[in-house]
Design an enzyme around this catalytic site. Sequence first.
Site, mmCIF file in Angstrom:
data_model
loop_
_atom_site.group_PDB
_atom_site.id
_atom_site.type_symbol
_atom_site.label_atom_id
_atom_site.label_comp_id
_atom_site.label_asym_id
_atom_site.label_seq_id
_atom_site.Cartn_x
_atom_site.Cartn_y
_atom_site.Cartn_z
ATOM 1 N N SER A 146 0.540 9.358 -8.333
ATOM 2 C CA SER A 146 1.758 8.690 -8.813
ATOM 3 C C SER A 146 2.283 9.575 -10.040
ATOM 4 O O SER A 146 1.402 10.213 -10.641
ATOM 5 C CB SER A 146 1.437 7.376 -9.373
ATOM 6 O OG SER A 146 2.300 6.878 -10.114
ATOM 7 N N TYR A 160 -3.618 2.232 -14.773
ATOM 8 C CA TYR A 160 -3.364 2.802 -13.672
ATOM 9 C C TYR A 160 -2.839 4.001 -13.570
ATOM 10 O O TYR A 160 -3.267 4.715 -12.606
ATOM 11 C CB TYR A 160 -1.970 1.558 -13.213
ATOM 12 C CG TYR A 160 -1.119 2.369 -12.044
ATOM 13 C CD1 TYR A 160 -1.642 1.945 -10.824
ATOM 14 C CD2 TYR A 160 -0.011 3.248 -12.314
ATOM 15 C CE1 TYR A 160 -1.073 2.437 -9.745
ATOM 16 C CE2 TYR A 160 0.664 3.545 -11.302
ATOM 17 C CZ TYR A 160 0.131 3.379 -9.746
ATOM 18 O OH TYR A 160 0.818 3.802 -8.746
HETATM 19 P P1 NAP Z 1 2.589 -2.160 -1.860
HETATM 20 O O1 NAP Z 1 3.809 -2.322 -1.310
HETATM 21 O O2 NAP Z 1 2.401 -3.083 -3.151
HETATM 22 O O3 NAP Z 1 1.714 -2.124 -0.695
HETATM 23 C C1 NAP Z 1 0.403 -2.149 -1.062
HETATM 24 C C2 NAP Z 1 -0.573 -1.872 0.167
HETATM 25 O O4 NAP Z 1 -2.129 -1.648 -0.362
HETATM 26 C C3 NAP Z 1 -0.386 -3.128 0.845
HETATM 27 O O5 NAP Z 1 -0.529 -2.600 2.399
HETATM 28 C C4 NAP Z 1 -1.788 -3.666 0.556
HETATM 29 O O6 NAP Z 1 -2.436 -4.499 1.515
HETATM 30 C C5 NAP Z 1 -2.749 -2.641 0.292
HETATM 31 N N1 NAP Z 1 -3.834 -2.897 -0.541
HETATM 32 C C6 NAP Z 1 -3.858 -3.256 -1.608
HETATM 33 N N2 NAP Z 1 -4.984 -3.345 -2.251
HETATM 34 C C7 NAP Z 1 -5.787 -2.914 -1.041
HETATM 35 C C8 NAP Z 1 -7.362 -2.902 -0.955
HETATM 36 N N3 NAP Z 1 -7.871 -3.212 -1.868
HETATM 37 N N4 NAP Z 1 -7.762 -2.441 0.145
HETATM 38 C C9 NAP Z 1 -6.860 -2.076 1.146
HETATM 39 N N5 NAP Z 1 -5.635 -2.221 1.154
HETATM 40 C C10 NAP Z 1 -5.055 -2.751 -0.003
HETATM 41 O O7 NAP Z 1 2.505 -0.820 -2.629
HETATM 42 P P2 NAP Z 1 3.472 0.570 -2.507
HETATM 43 O O8 NAP Z 1 4.416 0.823 -3.410
HETATM 44 O O9 NAP Z 1 3.724 0.917 -1.075
HETATM 45 O O10 NAP Z 1 2.120 1.757 -2.987
HETATM 46 C C11 NAP Z 1 1.512 2.453 -2.131
HETATM 47 C C12 NAP Z 1 0.685 3.659 -2.976
HETATM 48 O O11 NAP Z 1 1.777 4.307 -3.681
HETATM 49 C C13 NAP Z 1 -0.370 2.923 -4.251
HETATM 50 O O12 NAP Z 1 -1.116 3.798 -4.248
HETATM 51 C C14 NAP Z 1 0.589 3.132 -5.304
HETATM 52 O O13 NAP Z 1 -0.199 3.367 -6.294
HETATM 53 C C15 NAP Z 1 1.452 4.318 -4.959
HETATM 54 N N6 NAP Z 1 2.811 4.586 -5.776
HETATM 55 C C16 NAP Z 1 3.652 3.712 -5.485
HETATM 56 C C17 NAP Z 1 4.778 3.830 -6.551
HETATM 57 C C18 NAP Z 1 6.120 2.843 -6.218
HETATM 58 O O14 NAP Z 1 7.085 2.984 -7.299
HETATM 59 N N7 NAP Z 1 6.167 2.209 -5.106
HETATM 60 C C19 NAP Z 1 4.831 4.753 -7.251
HETATM 61 C C20 NAP Z 1 3.869 5.806 -7.284
HETATM 62 C C21 NAP Z 1 2.658 5.670 -6.605
HETATM 63 P P3 NAP Z 1 -1.832 -5.817 1.979
HETATM 64 O O15 NAP Z 1 -0.557 -5.597 2.754
HETATM 65 O O16 NAP Z 1 -2.812 -6.452 2.886
HETATM 66 O O17 NAP Z 1 -1.748 -6.613 0.657
#
Ligand code: NAP
Length: 251
Positions: A146, A160
């Site tokens: 991130s 985080y």
């Molecule tokens: P999201 O929409 O909240 O989706 C999170 C995903 O992770 C979901 O599929 C969830 O599964 C899964 N998950 C959560 N805890 C888990 C666990 N313990 N074991 C297995 N799966 C788990 O998040 P996102 O925004 O797509 O983020 C994805 C990645 O990008 C993360 O690592 C996040 O830190 C990173 N990121 C995101 C952003 C942003 O602005 N969105 C920015 C920087 C980095 P379920 O569907 O079953 O709940």
Amino acid sequence: MSGAARVLLVTGGGRGIGAAICRLAAKAGYRVAVNYVSNEAAAAALVREIEAEGGKAFAVKGDVGSEADVLAMFAAVDARFGRLDALVNNAGVVDARARVDEMSAARLERMMRINVIGSMLCAREAVKRMSTLHGGTGGAIVNVSSAAAQLGSAGEYVDYAASKGAIDTFTIGLAREVATEGVRVSAVRPGIIDTEIHASGGQPDRIAAIRGLVPMKREGKAEEVAEAVLWLLSDKASYATGAILNVSGGR
Ligand code: NAP
């Protein structure tokens, strides 16, 4: 790509950035294992969507923060596809906005267990299958870090940000460790991306609130992160390892 189609496991693949990676990978010809932890419906719908377009995918439940679940998840991929060529460590969580002097040990342990230990356990299992040292034929790992790793997220969630800093260091170290074993390890650092993660941390309006801080003055789409991940996984990135790519609109 020769022989059977490559196999990719995406942790947290059912929603958000992970789902965009699964979609794009399936279009590129990968067979995709879609991991989820609780939202079975989202993962199942994505698998149906990929299959309807002629791709191959299956959903596999597992908490990346549980070693037993990680072992079972990789065993399920072995049983289903018989090989593994690529891993995207995408599963990750945030928590409610808080200062460090307000954070409980339980919160810190959950954050590090899922975001850091989860990614390391999955990478370990992937290396055991892909490294030429272990009889594999090589492969690629992309860790989803991130922009927070560089920004620190003061007053919001330093825990985080620190977990993603650990992912950056892990990416560099593992990349160098397996560099002669056919396995490349890279990372992306997304900026503010339009997914449900912000609401899950209790800040549904977070994008609108910080959009103005992004040099491009807009949030990113999950698909824009997926494009970078697919490139890092591909043979086109054959000399890139230990690489960490900002996908953050300049932030
Ligand atoms: P999201 O929409 O909240 O989706 C999170 C995903 O992770 C979901 O599929 C969830 O599964 C899964 N998950 C959560 N805890 C888990 C666990 N313990 N074991 C297995 N799966 C788990 O998040 P996102 O925004 O797509 O983020 C994805 C990645 O990008 C993360 O690592 C996040 O830190 C990173 N990121 C995101 C952003 C942003 O602005 N969105 C920015 C920087 C980095 P379920 O569907 O079953 O709940």
